[in-house]
Design a protein around this motif. Sequence first.
Motif, PDB file in Angstrom:
ATOM      1  N   UNK A 149       0.831  -1.211   0.000  1.00  0.00           N
ATOM      2  CA  UNK A 149       0.000   0.000   0.000  1.00  0.00           C
ATOM      3  C   UNK A 149       0.863   1.258   0.000  1.00  0.00           C
ATOM      4  N   UNK A 150       1.988   1.220   0.701  1.00  0.00           N
ATOM      5  CA  UNK A 150       2.900   2.378   0.689  1.00  0.00           C
ATOM      6  C   UNK A 150       3.515   2.558  -0.699  1.00  0.00           C
ATOM      7  N   UNK A 151       3.941   1.471  -1.301  1.00  0.00           N
ATOM      8  CA  UNK A 151       4.558   1.565  -2.622  1.00  0.00           C
ATOM      9  C   UNK A 151       3.579   2.146  -3.640  1.00  0.00           C
ATOM     10  N   UNK A 152       2.352   1.639  -3.640  1.00  0.00           N
ATOM     11  CA  UNK A 152       1.362   2.079  -4.625  1.00  0.00           C
ATOM     12  C   UNK A 152       0.616   3.337  -4.191  1.00  0.00           C
ATOM     13  N   UNK A 153       0.884   3.824  -2.973  1.00  0.00           N
ATOM     14  CA  UNK A 153       0.238   5.018  -2.438  1.00  0.00           C
ATOM     15  C   UNK A 153      -1.285   4.875  -2.425  1.00  0.00           C
ATOM     16  N   UNK A 154      -1.719   3.727  -1.914  1.00  0.00           N
ATOM     17  CA  UNK A 154      -3.149   3.458  -1.732  1.00  0.00           C
ATOM     18  C   UNK A 154      -3.334   2.957  -0.305  1.00  0.00           C
ATOM     19  N   UNK A 155      -4.568   2.946   0.151  1.00  0.00           N
ATOM     20  CA  UNK A 155      -4.823   2.439   1.495  1.00  0.00           C
ATOM     21  C   UNK A 155      -4.819   0.907   1.493  1.00  0.00           C
ATOM     22  N   UNK A 156      -4.509   0.350   2.641  1.00  0.00           N
ATOM     23  CA  UNK A 156      -4.604  -1.104   2.788  1.00  0.00           C
ATOM     24  C   UNK A 156      -6.056  -1.543   2.590  1.00  0.00           C
ATOM     25  N   UNK A 157      -6.996  -0.699   3.010  1.00  0.00           N
ATOM     26  CA  UNK A 157      -8.415  -1.017   2.809  1.00  0.00           C
ATOM     27  C   UNK A 157      -8.731  -1.176   1.324  1.00  0.00           C
ATOM     28  N   UNK A 158      -8.128  -0.342   0.490  1.00  0.00           N
ATOM     29  CA  UNK A 158      -8.346  -0.476  -0.956  1.00  0.00           C
ATOM     30  C   UNK A 158      -7.807  -1.817  -1.446  1.00  0.00           C
ATOM     31  N   UNK A 159      -6.594  -2.159  -1.038  1.00  0.00           N
ATOM     32  CA  UNK A 159      -6.016  -3.429  -1.468  1.00  0.00           C
ATOM     33  C   UNK A 159      -6.854  -4.615  -1.037  1.00  0.00           C
ATOM     34  N   UNK A 160      -7.418  -4.522   0.155  1.00  0.00           N
ATOM     35  CA  UNK A 160      -8.195  -5.637   0.704  1.00  0.00           C
ATOM     36  C   UNK A 160      -9.649  -5.649   0.250  1.00  0.00           C
ATOM     37  N   UNK A 161     -10.042  -4.641  -0.514  1.00  0.00           N
ATOM     38  CA  UNK A 161     -11.419  -4.601  -1.007  1.00  0.00           C
ATOM     39  C   UNK A 161     -12.413  -4.065   0.001  1.00  0.00           C
TER      40      UNK A 161
END
Length: 69
Positions: free
Chosen positions: A52-64
């Motif tokens: 999430x840090x690398x892609x500059x997105x939230x962990x919530x986004x990654x986890x759906x």
Amino acid sequence: MEILAERLRLLRKERKLTQEEFARFMGLSTGGYQRYELNEREPSASQIVDFSKYFDVSADFLLGLSDQR
């Protein structure tokens, strides 16, 4: 977590990275990372944070859990 696999693939492709390039950058084996994108294995919590840090997105986004990056 199929959504995690899909979002990792989407974000990696948006950055125009191969699986090998991204895996190397993250300190993973290519095969290990491929299993995440194939939904055959789940990353650890600390790896999700790193992604999430690398892609500059939230962990919530990654986890759906959220559609907001």
